[in-house]
Write an enzyme that holds these catalytic residues in place. Structure first.
Site, mmCIF file in Angstrom:
data_model
loop_
_atom_site.group_PDB
_atom_site.id
_atom_site.type_symbol
_atom_site.label_atom_id
_atom_site.label_comp_id
_atom_site.label_asym_id
_atom_site.label_seq_id
_atom_site.Cartn_x
_atom_site.Cartn_y
_atom_site.Cartn_z
ATOM 1 N N TYR A 33 0.781 -1.199 0.086
ATOM 2 C CA TYR A 33 -0.314 -0.003 0.014
ATOM 3 C C TYR A 33 0.851 1.198 0.074
ATOM 4 C CZ TYR A 33 0.823 0.988 4.998
ATOM 5 O OH TYR A 33 1.182 1.059 6.394
ATOM 6 N N ARG A 101 -7.419 -21.153 -1.512
ATOM 7 C CA ARG A 101 -6.336 -20.705 -0.935
ATOM 8 C C ARG A 101 -5.276 -21.703 -0.807
ATOM 9 N NH1 ARG A 101 -4.589 -22.144 4.656
ATOM 10 N NH2 ARG A 101 -3.673 -20.401 5.761
ATOM 11 N N LYS A 150 6.434 -2.131 1.730
ATOM 12 C CA LYS A 150 5.075 -1.195 2.666
ATOM 13 C C LYS A 150 3.986 -2.488 2.390
ATOM 14 C CE LYS A 150 3.298 3.194 3.059
ATOM 15 N NZ LYS A 150 3.118 3.146 4.730
HETATM 16 N N1 PDD Z 1 2.846 4.958 7.539
HETATM 17 N N2 PDD Z 1 7.554 3.760 8.925
HETATM 18 C C1 PDD Z 1 6.272 2.968 8.986
HETATM 19 C C2 PDD Z 1 6.358 1.765 9.589
HETATM 20 C C3 PDD Z 1 5.096 3.641 8.343
HETATM 21 O O1 PDD Z 1 4.155 2.598 8.167
HETATM 22 C C4 PDD Z 1 5.268 5.007 7.563
HETATM 23 C C5 PDD Z 1 4.248 5.345 6.940
HETATM 24 C C6 PDD Z 1 6.400 5.427 7.891
HETATM 25 C C7 PDD Z 1 6.607 6.950 7.165
HETATM 26 O O2 PDD Z 1 6.677 6.854 5.565
HETATM 27 P P1 PDD Z 1 6.104 7.859 4.969
HETATM 28 O O3 PDD Z 1 6.983 9.252 5.353
HETATM 29 O O4 PDD Z 1 6.569 7.521 3.667
HETATM 30 O O5 PDD Z 1 4.704 8.285 5.015
HETATM 31 C C8 PDD Z 1 7.539 4.987 8.468
HETATM 32 C C9 PDD Z 1 1.552 5.494 6.756
HETATM 33 C C10 PDD Z 1 1.373 7.082 6.566
HETATM 34 C C11 PDD Z 1 0.437 4.658 7.174
HETATM 35 O O6 PDD Z 1 0.457 3.277 7.456
HETATM 36 O O7 PDD Z 1 -0.640 5.193 7.491
#
Ligand code: PDD
Length: 286
Positions: A33, A101, A150
């Site tokens: 995501y 699955r 992510k």
């Molecule tokens: N989260 N570290 C983690 C574990 C994160 O989930 C996020 C972002 C960041 C910061 O990344 P960025 O600056 O690219 O948003 C660091 C998003 C905002 C969320 O899960 O909503």
């Protein structure tokens, strides 16, 4: 107003957007995501989020279903359809629905599931918490070893957010091998004199898009940047502390595990970094 969301090529009312129970995002958290902020109706650091999305997909051997231009068009259409001035766009790509699955990845012709939706947050950049700062607790980092991807497997970050809530504070910082990795959904920093200290990039943390921009602006503002791990004790003894993320931007941290950071009040460096970040990113927004 009912939200209009995006699902696999269609713009639909949120109540009509349906995904299969066999979707690997649902069964296996097999998906990635991005969250991109919108300020003044424009996308903040869209290019950075697109690059990281492509990397997350490629690390999981998934095809990128869209070009950057196509992703941009979908984001803009959703901003427009939902009348978003300030808020966020959430984007998720999963490995799709193989019809059953199975631990093995399905064949490459299985279509990914692509979902995007808006979150309306009027005044997102004027969050009053930026004036008072966050209080955090430390919790053990028991997440998997590829936090640079992510993925949507956010159960432990959710648990850590609940630990913070139960402790009456704003967030948790993860600690592994005695040093801080990052926050539940943000990157963590301390300030000592003219120096900003934050953990170096590796598989241990998400490579924050906000982090990259803030470190660049800090160097341009003649600050020193040191990329290395730090302990909770060092953070408690620092002049200032903060976190960065696409939705919180630059947020001061004034207390860690009950101990004040510096004066216990928001300092001078972090608000300045926040201002520079917001000014520059608004100028570059598309
Ligand atoms: N989260 N570290 C983690 C574990 C994160 O989930 C996020 C972002 C960041 C910061 O990344 P960025 O600056 O690219 O948003 C660091 C998003 C905002 C969320 O899960 O909503």
């Amino acid at each position: 107003m009912t939200r209009t969301v995006y699902l696999n090529g269609a713009y639909l009312p949120e109540t009509e957007a349906k995904v299969s129970i066999f979707d690997r995002g649902f069964l296996m958290a097999d998906g990635v995501y991005e969250v991109t902020s919108v300020l003044g109706g424009k996308l903040i650091d869209f290019g950075g989020h697109c690059v990281r999305l492509a990397r997350s997909l490629s690390e999981l051997e998934m095809q990128n279903p869209h070009s950057e231009a196509e992703w941009l068009a979908i984001h803009r259409e959703l901003v427009q359809l939902n009348g978003i001035t300030d808020g966020m766009i959430y984007l998720q790509v999963t490995r799709g629905n193989p019809g059953d699955r199975d631990f093995a990845y399905p064949s490459a012709d299985t279509k990914p599931t692509v979902v995007l939706f808006t979150q309306d947050k009027p005044g997102l950049a004027e969050n009053p918490a930026a004036k008072t700062g966050w209080r955090v607790i430390s919790v053990p980092d028991v997440r998997w070893g590829r936090r640079d991807i992510k993925t949507v497997q956010l159960l432990y970050p959710s648990m850590a957010k609940m630990m913070a809530k139960k402790a009456g504070v704003d967030d948790s910082w993860f600690v592994e091998d005695g040093v801080v990795t990052e926050g539940t959904s943000n990157n963590a920093y301390i300030v000592k004199g003219n120096k900003i200290i934050t953990r170096q990039l590796s598989h241990d943390i998400l490579h924050g898009i906000t982090r990259a921009a803030v470190l660049r602006f800090a160097v341009e503002a003649q600050m020193e940047v040191e990329e290395r791990p730090f302990t909770i004790a060092e953070a408690q003894g620092a002049d200032e502390a903060f976190i960065t993320s696409a939705s919180a931007f630059v947020m001061p941290v004034v207390e860690i595990d009950g101990a004040s950071v510096g004066s216990g009040k928001v300092g001078a460096v972090v608000p300045r970094l926040r201002e520079i970040y917001l000014d520059e990113m608004r100028k570059a927004a598309i």
